[in-house]
Design a protein around this motif. Structure first.
Motif, PDB file in Angstrom:
ATOM      1  N   ALA A  73      49.056  57.809   6.396  1.00 55.38           N
ATOM      2  CA  ALA A  73      50.393  57.638   6.475  1.00 55.38           C
ATOM      3  C   ALA A  73      51.414  58.933   6.383  1.00 55.38           C
ATOM      4  CB  ALA A  73      50.923  56.619   5.305  1.00 55.38           C
ATOM      5  N   VAL A  74      50.823  59.765   5.802  1.00 56.94           N
ATOM      6  CA  VAL A  74      51.308  61.156   5.781  1.00 56.94           C
ATOM      7  C   VAL A  74      51.514  62.060   7.026  1.00 56.94           C
ATOM      8  CG1 VAL A  74      51.475  63.329   4.618  1.00 56.94           C
ATOM      9  CG2 VAL A  74      50.723  61.424   3.187  1.00 56.94           C
ATOM     10  N   ILE A  75      50.077  61.960   7.753  1.00 55.37           N
ATOM     11  CA  ILE A  75      50.148  62.546   9.035  1.00 55.37           C
ATOM     12  C   ILE A  75      50.767  61.766  10.280  1.00 55.37           C
ATOM     13  CG2 ILE A  75      48.151  63.727   8.609  1.00 55.37           C
ATOM     14  CD1 ILE A  75      46.697  61.965  10.390  1.00 55.37           C
ATOM     15  N   THR A  76      51.173  60.566   9.894  1.00 55.77           N
ATOM     16  CA  THR A  76      51.663  59.580  10.782  1.00 55.77           C
ATOM     17  C   THR A  76      53.352  59.833  10.671  1.00 55.77           C
ATOM     18  OG1 THR A  76      50.290  57.737  10.788  1.00 55.77           O
ATOM     19  CG2 THR A  76      52.453  57.316  11.388  1.00 55.77           C
ATOM     20  N   GLU A  77      53.655  60.295   9.483  1.00 54.56           N
ATOM     21  CA  GLU A  77      55.385  60.871   9.201  1.00 54.56           C
ATOM     22  C   GLU A  77      55.499  62.192   9.374  1.00 54.56           C
ATOM     23  OE1 GLU A  77      59.066  59.457   7.761  1.00 54.56           O
ATOM     24  OE2 GLU A  77      57.204  58.595   8.724  1.00 54.56           O
ATOM     25  N   ALA A  78      54.465  63.106   9.247  1.00 56.14           N
ATOM     26  CA  ALA A  78      54.805  64.468   9.441  1.00 56.14           C
ATOM     27  C   ALA A  78      54.154  65.008  10.826  1.00 56.14           C
ATOM     28  CB  ALA A  78      53.891  65.014   8.250  1.00 56.14           C
ATOM     29  N   GLY A  79      53.498  64.113  11.635  1.00 57.48           N
ATOM     30  CA  GLY A  79      52.727  64.811  12.626  1.00 57.48           C
ATOM     31  C   GLY A  79      53.708  65.129  13.778  1.00 57.48           C
ATOM     32  N   ASP A  80      54.691  64.889  13.595  1.00 61.22           N
ATOM     33  CA  ASP A  80      55.700  65.046  14.843  1.00 61.22           C
ATOM     34  C   ASP A  80      56.197  66.563  15.229  1.00 61.22           C
ATOM     35  OD1 ASP A  80      57.290  65.534  12.523  1.00 61.22           O
ATOM     36  OD2 ASP A  80      59.109  64.394  13.119  1.00 61.22           O
ATOM     37  N   LEU A  81      55.644  67.491  14.139  1.00 62.97           N
ATOM     38  CA  LEU A  81      55.949  69.292  14.613  1.00 62.97           C
ATOM     39  C   LEU A  81      55.350  69.582  15.966  1.00 62.97           C
ATOM     40  CD1 LEU A  81      55.923  70.561  11.113  1.00 62.97           C
ATOM     41  CD2 LEU A  81      57.700  69.906  12.449  1.00 62.97           C
ATOM     42  N   PRO A  82      55.929  70.433  16.777  1.00 62.52           N
ATOM     43  CA  PRO A  82      55.429  70.478  18.080  1.00 62.52           C
ATOM     44  C   PRO A  82      53.940  71.174  18.228  1.00 62.52           C
ATOM     45  CG  PRO A  82      57.421  71.926  17.357  1.00 62.52           C
ATOM     46  CD  PRO A  82      57.383  70.914  16.347  1.00 62.52           C
ATOM     47  N   ASN A  83      53.858  71.950  17.216  1.00 60.13           N
ATOM     48  CA  ASN A  83      52.449  72.669  17.193  1.00 60.13           C
ATOM     49  C   ASN A  83      51.412  71.688  16.634  1.00 60.13           C
ATOM     50  OD1 ASN A  83      53.422  72.691  14.455  1.00 60.13           O
ATOM     51  ND2 ASN A  83      51.936  74.567  14.191  1.00 60.13           N
ATOM     52  N   VAL A  84      51.323  70.412  16.360  1.00 61.77           N
ATOM     53  CA  VAL A  84      50.486  69.649  16.203  1.00 61.77           C
ATOM     54  C   VAL A  84      49.923  68.755  17.275  1.00 61.77           C
ATOM     55  CG1 VAL A  84      49.858  67.287  14.829  1.00 61.77           C
ATOM     56  CG2 VAL A  84      51.471  68.951  13.649  1.00 61.77           C
ATOM     57  N   LYS A  85      48.804  69.199  17.486  1.00 62.07           N
ATOM     58  CA  LYS A  85      48.281  68.906  19.032  1.00 62.07           C
ATOM     59  C   LYS A  85      47.446  67.479  18.840  1.00 62.07           C
ATOM     60  CE  LYS A  85      50.486  72.173  20.737  1.00 62.07           C
ATOM     61  NZ  LYS A  85      51.736  71.843  21.386  1.00 62.07           N
ATOM     62  N   ALA A  86      46.786  67.021  17.846  1.00 64.55           N
ATOM     63  CA  ALA A  86      46.017  65.917  17.616  1.00 64.55           C
ATOM     64  C   ALA A  86      46.111  65.484  16.412  1.00 64.55           C
ATOM     65  CB  ALA A  86      44.651  66.342  17.889  1.00 64.55           C
ATOM     66  N   LEU A  87      45.744  63.985  16.145  1.00 64.79           N
ATOM     67  CA  LEU A  87      45.888  63.350  14.728  1.00 64.79           C
ATOM     68  C   LEU A  87      44.533  62.875  14.800  1.00 64.79           C
ATOM     69  CD1 LEU A  87      49.319  61.691  15.009  1.00 64.79           C
ATOM     70  CD2 LEU A  87      48.776  63.778  13.799  1.00 64.79           C
ATOM     71  N   VAL A  88      43.802  63.037  13.541  1.00 70.16           N
ATOM     72  CA  VAL A  88      42.489  62.562  13.185  1.00 70.16           C
ATOM     73  C   VAL A  88      42.624  61.797  11.835  1.00 70.16           C
ATOM     74  CG1 VAL A  88      40.086  62.779  12.821  1.00 70.16           C
ATOM     75  CG2 VAL A  88      41.374  64.438  14.336  1.00 70.16           C
ATOM     76  N   TYR A  89      42.339  60.162  12.095  1.00 71.13           N
ATOM     77  CA  TYR A  89      42.436  59.574  10.805  1.00 71.13           C
ATOM     78  C   TYR A  89      40.933  58.959  10.346  1.00 71.13           C
ATOM     79  CZ  TYR A  89      47.348  58.644  12.313  1.00 71.13           C
ATOM     80  OH  TYR A  89      48.612  58.772  12.605  1.00 71.13           O
ATOM     81  N   ILE A  90      40.812  59.498   9.050  1.00 69.96           N
ATOM     82  CA  ILE A  90      39.460  59.278   8.233  1.00 69.96           C
ATOM     83  C   ILE A  90      39.673  58.095   7.315  1.00 69.96           C
ATOM     84  CG2 ILE A  90      37.624  60.235   6.985  1.00 69.96           C
ATOM     85  CD1 ILE A  90      38.175  61.383   9.897  1.00 69.96           C
ATOM     86  N   ALA A  91      39.117  56.744   7.779  1.00 67.94           N
ATOM     87  CA  ALA A  91      39.296  55.823   6.712  1.00 67.94           C
ATOM     88  C   ALA A  91      40.734  55.678   6.332  1.00 67.94           C
ATOM     89  CB  ALA A  91      38.217  55.705   5.764  1.00 67.94           C
ATOM     90  N   ALA A  92      41.784  55.729   7.105  1.00 68.36           N
ATOM     91  CA  ALA A  92      43.097  56.123   6.561  1.00 68.36           C
ATOM     92  C   ALA A  92      43.992  55.004   7.231  1.00 68.36           C
ATOM     93  CB  ALA A  92      43.462  57.470   7.543  1.00 68.36           C
ATOM     94  N   PHE A  93      45.190  54.794   6.430  1.00 68.52           N
ATOM     95  CA  PHE A  93      46.333  54.125   7.037  1.00 68.52           C
ATOM     96  C   PHE A  93      47.041  54.670   8.183  1.00 68.52           C
ATOM     97  CE2 PHE A  93      46.177  52.555   2.424  1.00 68.52           C
ATOM     98  CZ  PHE A  93      46.180  51.422   2.653  1.00 68.52           C
ATOM     99  N   ALA A  94      47.235  54.044   9.072  1.00 64.25           N
ATOM    100  CA  ALA A  94      48.142  54.341  10.245  1.00 64.25           C
ATOM    101  C   ALA A  94      49.299  53.544  10.573  1.00 64.25           C
ATOM    102  CB  ALA A  94      47.285  54.672  11.521  1.00 64.25           C
ATOM    103  N   PRO A  95      50.336  53.557   9.668  1.00 64.64           N
ATOM    104  CA  PRO A  95      51.426  52.496   9.709  1.00 64.64           C
ATOM    105  C   PRO A  95      52.275  52.671  11.156  1.00 64.64           C
ATOM    106  CG  PRO A  95      51.444  53.483   7.523  1.00 64.64           C
ATOM    107  CD  PRO A  95      50.225  54.307   8.384  1.00 64.64           C
ATOM    108  N   ASP A  96      52.731  51.500  11.400  1.00 65.89           N
ATOM    109  CA  ASP A  96      53.703  51.576  12.735  1.00 65.89           C
ATOM    110  C   ASP A  96      55.164  51.767  11.993  1.00 65.89           C
ATOM    111  OD1 ASP A  96      54.872  51.660  15.147  1.00 65.89           O
ATOM    112  OD2 ASP A  96      53.930  49.676  15.566  1.00 65.89           O
ATOM    113  N   ALA A  97      56.104  51.911  12.776  1.00 61.40           N
ATOM    114  CA  ALA A  97      57.621  51.992  12.253  1.00 61.40           C
ATOM    115  C   ALA A  97      57.841  50.810  11.242  1.00 61.40           C
ATOM    116  CB  ALA A  97      58.516  52.369  13.255  1.00 61.40           C
TER     117      ALA A  97
END
Length: 231
Positions: A73-97
């Motif tokens: 959930a944290v990387i879903t919310e914080a991953g919008d910075l331009p230098n973030v090029k990929a998101l990897v979820y490990i047994a993780a929450f991935a909420p929608d808006a």
């Protein structure tokens, strides 16, 4: 890869940055020397996302952002910075808006949901004598004991905090499902993974603590994201 990206690791509930210990060692063995593990306060999604953004902003160059459990959930919310090029979820929450980890959990409660209890100050804990069976049943008893005693409890209200603009709608995604997960229902993990249209979904015969019990397989997935980031 000549220019490996930085890897930023984000922990979840009931643990701190040290939960990534085995993954960190494996990444370093494979030549990743730009490694960062955020220590989040677990006081609110907004607080945790801001702490993570501060870490990302310290990195000069591309970042692969990796989240375990609530860290998703944290990387879903914080991953919008331009230098973030990929998101990897490990047994993780991935909420929608508008979604929260708590709402997702209530839709399909995991096997160990009843082993979570609040204290008088509003923090949520996994009962120590049930931590091994709930969180890390594929680890040895000593390692699970240390995790149980050192667990980092979140403020209970954090469960209800909702995502605003999910970064996975804009960034490439990789997802690891733990098929024996007792903290997030495996079917919830599969559902969240599929709707993100990830580059890859990997299923491991693992507990919620796959980052500790199967670090090589977890790093394989992180490395797949890093390779694409490197172009």
């Amino acid at each position: 890869m000549a220019d490996k990206p930085a890897i930023v690791l984000v922990h979840g509930f009931w643990g701190g940055a040290a939960h990534w210990a085995n993954v960190i060692v494996e990444l370093r063995k494979r030549g990743y020397d730009k490694l960062h593990a955020v220590e989040n306060p677990l006081t609110s999604l907004a607080d945790d996302a801001e702490r993570t953004r501060k870490m990302i902003r310290q990195v000069d160059g591309p970042v692969v952002l990796v989240g375990h459990s609530y860290g998703g959930a944290v990387i879903t919310e914080a991953g919008d910075l331009p230098n973030v090029k990929a998101l990897v979820y490990i047994a993780a929450f991935a909420p929608d808006a508008g979604e929260s980890p708590g709402r997702i959990t209530e839709e399909k409660p995991p096997a160990a949901f009843a082993n979570i209890a609040p204290d008088s100050d509003g923090y949520l804990w996994i009962e120590q004598d049930k931590f091994h069976e709930s969180f890390a049943q594929d680890l040895g008893p000593d390692e699970a004991l240390v995790m149980a005693v050192t667990q980092k409890a979140p403020v209970g209200s954090t469960f209800a905090d909702t995502v605003t603009a999910p970064a996975w709608r804009e960034k490439p995604v990789w997802y690891q499902v733990s098929t024996q997960d007792r903290m997030i229902h495996p079917d919830n993990e599969r559902r969240m993974a599929r709707r993100m249209n990830p580059r890859e979904i990997v299923e491991l015969d693992a507990s919620h603590a796959s980052l500790a019990s199967q670090p090589r397989a977890v790093v394989d997935l992180i490395e797949a994201a890093a390779r694409e980031t490197a172009g």
